[in-house]
Design a protein around this motif. Sequence first.
Motif, PDB file in Angstrom:
ATOM      1  N   MET A  29       0.703  -1.320  -0.120  1.00  0.00           N
ATOM      2  CA  MET A  29       0.009   0.052  -0.158  1.00  0.00           C
ATOM      3  C   MET A  29       0.826   1.146   0.088  1.00  0.00           C
ATOM      4  O   MET A  29       2.161   1.023   0.288  1.00  0.00           O
ATOM      5  CB  MET A  29      -0.918   0.113   1.222  1.00  0.00           C
ATOM      6  N   VAL A  30       0.223   2.350  -0.346  1.00  0.00           N
ATOM      7  CA  VAL A  30       0.983   3.591  -0.445  1.00  0.00           C
ATOM      8  C   VAL A  30       0.142   4.570   0.595  1.00  0.00           C
ATOM      9  O   VAL A  30      -0.964   4.650   0.408  1.00  0.00           O
ATOM     10  CB  VAL A  30       1.127   4.252  -1.942  1.00  0.00           C
ATOM     11  N   MET A  31       0.816   5.319   1.498  1.00  0.00           N
ATOM     12  CA  MET A  31       0.314   6.468   2.269  1.00  0.00           C
ATOM     13  C   MET A  31       0.126   7.803   1.151  1.00  0.00           C
ATOM     14  O   MET A  31       1.236   8.091   0.624  1.00  0.00           O
ATOM     15  CB  MET A  31       1.075   6.908   3.239  1.00  0.00           C
ATOM     16  N   ILE A  32      -1.192   8.082   1.002  1.00  0.00           N
ATOM     17  CA  ILE A  32      -1.531   9.286   0.259  1.00  0.00           C
ATOM     18  C   ILE A  32      -1.491  10.500   1.221  1.00  0.00           C
ATOM     19  O   ILE A  32      -2.386  10.615   2.175  1.00  0.00           O
ATOM     20  CB  ILE A  32      -2.638   9.064  -0.667  1.00  0.00           C
ATOM     21  N   PRO A  33      -0.795  11.508   1.350  1.00  0.00           N
ATOM     22  CA  PRO A  33      -0.978  12.560   2.249  1.00  0.00           C
ATOM     23  C   PRO A  33      -2.120  13.460   2.019  1.00  0.00           C
ATOM     24  O   PRO A  33      -2.750  13.338   1.070  1.00  0.00           O
ATOM     25  CB  PRO A  33       0.038  13.639   1.776  1.00  0.00           C
ATOM     26  N   GLN A  34      -2.839  14.249   2.952  1.00  0.00           N
ATOM     27  CA  GLN A  34      -3.863  14.867   3.071  1.00  0.00           C
ATOM     28  C   GLN A  34      -3.775  16.067   2.011  1.00  0.00           C
ATOM     29  O   GLN A  34      -2.617  16.633   1.595  1.00  0.00           O
ATOM     30  CB  GLN A  34      -3.932  15.857   4.412  1.00  0.00           C
ATOM     31  N   GLY A  35      -4.846  16.434   1.121  1.00  0.00           N
ATOM     32  CA  GLY A  35      -4.907  17.561   0.318  1.00  0.00           C
ATOM     33  C   GLY A  35      -6.215  17.636  -0.113  1.00  0.00           C
ATOM     34  O   GLY A  35      -7.205  17.579   0.624  1.00  0.00           O
ATOM     35  N   SER A  36      -6.410  18.237  -1.308  1.00  0.00           N
ATOM     36  CA  SER A  36      -7.769  18.456  -1.998  1.00  0.00           C
ATOM     37  C   SER A  36      -7.947  18.355  -3.542  1.00  0.00           C
ATOM     38  O   SER A  36      -7.039  18.135  -4.094  1.00  0.00           O
ATOM     39  CB  SER A  36      -8.144  20.038  -1.740  1.00  0.00           C
ATOM     40  N   ILE A  62      -3.779   3.322   0.122  1.00  0.00           N
ATOM     41  CA  ILE A  62      -4.285   2.746  -0.972  1.00  0.00           C
ATOM     42  C   ILE A  62      -3.301   1.806  -1.810  1.00  0.00           C
ATOM     43  O   ILE A  62      -2.100   2.045  -1.688  1.00  0.00           O
ATOM     44  CB  ILE A  62      -4.616   3.913  -2.175  1.00  0.00           C
ATOM     45  N   ASP A  63      -3.985   0.670  -2.243  1.00  0.00           N
ATOM     46  CA  ASP A  63      -3.151  -0.401  -2.819  1.00  0.00           C
ATOM     47  C   ASP A  63      -2.205   0.448  -3.968  1.00  0.00           C
ATOM     48  O   ASP A  63      -2.736   1.055  -4.678  1.00  0.00           O
ATOM     49  CB  ASP A  63      -3.970  -1.335  -3.487  1.00  0.00           C
ATOM     50  N   ALA A  64      -0.836   0.021  -4.021  1.00  0.00           N
ATOM     51  CA  ALA A  64      -0.164   0.307  -4.933  1.00  0.00           C
ATOM     52  C   ALA A  64      -0.543  -0.109  -6.420  1.00  0.00           C
ATOM     53  O   ALA A  64      -0.074   0.806  -7.259  1.00  0.00           O
ATOM     54  CB  ALA A  64       1.452  -0.202  -4.788  1.00  0.00           C
ATOM     55  N   ALA A  65      -1.248  -1.053  -6.577  1.00  0.00           N
ATOM     56  CA  ALA A  65      -1.698  -1.518  -7.841  1.00  0.00           C
ATOM     57  C   ALA A  65      -3.011  -2.252  -7.581  1.00  0.00           C
ATOM     58  O   ALA A  65      -3.435  -2.548  -6.649  1.00  0.00           O
ATOM     59  CB  ALA A  65      -0.617  -2.693  -8.349  1.00  0.00           C
ATOM     60  N   ASN A 151      -4.841  12.510  -9.777  1.00  0.00           N
ATOM     61  CA  ASN A 151      -4.498  13.800 -10.009  1.00  0.00           C
ATOM     62  C   ASN A 151      -2.840  14.220  -9.869  1.00  0.00           C
ATOM     63  O   ASN A 151      -2.226  14.655 -10.223  1.00  0.00           O
ATOM     64  CB  ASN A 151      -5.049  14.818  -9.289  1.00  0.00           C
ATOM     65  N   ASP A 152      -2.468  13.380  -8.579  1.00  0.00           N
ATOM     66  CA  ASP A 152      -0.896  13.341  -8.388  1.00  0.00           C
ATOM     67  C   ASP A 152      -0.439  14.871  -8.242  1.00  0.00           C
ATOM     68  O   ASP A 152       0.835  15.091  -8.539  1.00  0.00           O
ATOM     69  CB  ASP A 152      -0.316  12.565  -9.653  1.00  0.00           C
ATOM     70  N   ASN A 153      -1.212  15.648  -7.452  1.00  0.00           N
ATOM     71  CA  ASN A 153      -0.794  17.084  -7.278  1.00  0.00           C
ATOM     72  C   ASN A 153      -0.291  17.815  -8.678  1.00  0.00           C
ATOM     73  O   ASN A 153       0.515  18.492  -8.847  1.00  0.00           O
ATOM     74  CB  ASN A 153       0.343  17.134  -6.388  1.00  0.00           C
ATOM     75  N   GLU A 154      -1.166  17.222  -9.608  1.00  0.00           N
ATOM     76  CA  GLU A 154      -0.974  17.773 -11.208  1.00  0.00           C
ATOM     77  C   GLU A 154       0.468  17.564 -11.811  1.00  0.00           C
ATOM     78  O   GLU A 154       0.927  18.417 -12.828  1.00  0.00           O
ATOM     79  CB  GLU A 154      -1.273  19.295 -11.167  1.00  0.00           C
ATOM     80  N   ARG A 155       1.155  16.671 -11.166  1.00  0.00           N
ATOM     81  CA  ARG A 155       2.583  16.548 -11.788  1.00  0.00           C
ATOM     82  C   ARG A 155       2.374  15.780 -13.283  1.00  0.00           C
ATOM     83  O   ARG A 155       1.557  14.666 -13.253  1.00  0.00           O
ATOM     84  CB  ARG A 155       3.224  15.490 -10.847  1.00  0.00           C
ATOM     85  N   ASP A 156       2.932  16.370 -14.213  1.00  0.00           N
ATOM     86  CA  ASP A 156       3.168  15.700 -15.549  1.00  0.00           C
ATOM     87  C   ASP A 156       1.463  15.588 -15.983  1.00  0.00           C
ATOM     88  O   ASP A 156       1.157  14.619 -16.707  1.00  0.00           O
ATOM     89  CB  ASP A 156       3.615  14.405 -15.586  1.00  0.00           C
ATOM     90  N   PRO A 182       5.696   3.118 -15.262  1.00  0.00           N
ATOM     91  CA  PRO A 182       6.128   3.367 -14.043  1.00  0.00           C
ATOM     92  C   PRO A 182       4.982   3.994 -13.007  1.00  0.00           C
ATOM     93  O   PRO A 182       3.911   4.322 -13.529  1.00  0.00           O
ATOM     94  CB  PRO A 182       6.831   4.727 -14.500  1.00  0.00           C
ATOM     95  N   ALA A 183       5.332   3.998 -11.795  1.00  0.00           N
ATOM     96  CA  ALA A 183       4.383   4.605 -10.872  1.00  0.00           C
ATOM     97  C   ALA A 183       4.315   6.175 -10.972  1.00  0.00           C
ATOM     98  O   ALA A 183       5.084   6.749 -11.347  1.00  0.00           O
ATOM     99  CB  ALA A 183       4.673   4.333  -9.396  1.00  0.00           C
ATOM    100  N   ASN A 184       3.220   6.801 -10.606  1.00  0.00           N
ATOM    101  CA  ASN A 184       3.002   8.296 -10.565  1.00  0.00           C
ATOM    102  C   ASN A 184       3.864   8.817  -9.341  1.00  0.00           C
ATOM    103  O   ASN A 184       4.596   8.046  -8.744  1.00  0.00           O
ATOM    104  CB  ASN A 184       1.556   8.647 -10.493  1.00  0.00           C
ATOM    105  N   GLY A 185       3.802   9.950  -9.036  1.00  0.00           N
ATOM    106  CA  GLY A 185       4.508  10.833  -8.215  1.00  0.00           C
ATOM    107  C   GLY A 185       4.211  10.067  -6.673  1.00  0.00           C
ATOM    108  O   GLY A 185       5.084  10.437  -5.588  1.00  0.00           O
ATOM    109  N   PHE A 186       3.064   9.608  -6.549  1.00  0.00           N
ATOM    110  CA  PHE A 186       2.741   9.117  -5.341  1.00  0.00           C
ATOM    111  C   PHE A 186       3.378   7.978  -4.906  1.00  0.00           C
ATOM    112  O   PHE A 186       3.168   7.328  -3.698  1.00  0.00           O
ATOM    113  CB  PHE A 186       1.154   9.024  -4.941  1.00  0.00           C
ATOM    114  N   GLY A 187       3.721   7.077  -5.984  1.00  0.00           N
ATOM    115  CA  GLY A 187       4.162   5.776  -5.904  1.00  0.00           C
ATOM    116  C   GLY A 187       3.087   4.537  -6.413  1.00  0.00           C
ATOM    117  O   GLY A 187       3.197   3.455  -5.856  1.00  0.00           O
ATOM    118  N   VAL A 188       2.003   5.171  -6.848  1.00  0.00           N
ATOM    119  CA  VAL A 188       1.004   4.355  -7.156  1.00  0.00           C
ATOM    120  C   VAL A 188       0.971   3.950  -8.703  1.00  0.00           C
ATOM    121  O   VAL A 188       1.007   4.799  -9.737  1.00  0.00           O
ATOM    122  CB  VAL A 188      -0.524   5.217  -7.046  1.00  0.00           C
TER     123      VAL A 188
END
Length: 264
Positions: A29-36, A62-65, A151-156, A182-188
Amino acid sequence: MSSNKLKLISLLALPAALIYGAAVSAEEMVMIPQGSVTPFFLKKDSVDSNAASKVKVDAFWIDAAPVTNREFQAFVSQHPDWHPTNIKKIFSDAHYLDHWKNTQGADGTASLDTPNPDAPVVNVSWFAAASYCEAQDKRLPSTDEWEYTLNDNERDKENLQKQIISWYSVPNRAPLAVKGQPANGFGVFDLAGLIWEWTADFNSYMAPPDSRNSGDKTQFCGSGSLSASNLDDYAAFMRYSYRESLKGSFTGKNLGFRCAKDAK
């Protein structure tokens, strides 16, 4: 207490900077930080008429895959009520696990043969997906959580949109193995370009009906502009409209899921 839970507690004791966005090998799993996130449409019970309003998303795992055929097969073995021959009709349509083959072992016991164990499981209903997650002490992610992770904090952002639209334009085909890209910026991994995914509240938004099959392209695009937060985000329009077209018992040959859990 299980070893997995002990590992999870140990990780939560670490400084946030060390675990946010990092894959957790103990439970994949991957920890996703608080955001909006800004939902594409209003929620059905929303009292705010502004579709562009941001929604707060608390930190979560959230599950990584996506859940794979191999993982879901293990679940079915332990919970035979979810075997295709046993599942109640109210919980799924006739195509549940359609891509799996019923086989019989030398001892006469029935089993299921999966075509690609490492590909995401598809042809599963919302009820089956929710039950799987519950069996893992997890849950399905909310739509806001799923969209925020994508959304990945709008990276790429531009390349992500191109990837999604490119996938939408290809006819349905059997999914490949997870983590092929490849995974996104969160590692998902595999949020786009592999399968559609169930969310806990998949039909909670006021998405317009998908009228592509009616031949009225004006209605399809025009109705989609009502209460939309970003008219240029066609990929989001497709996702929200697709979810709204579903019912909990539906299955699809490109419809799977992944699990989530609260960070608290």
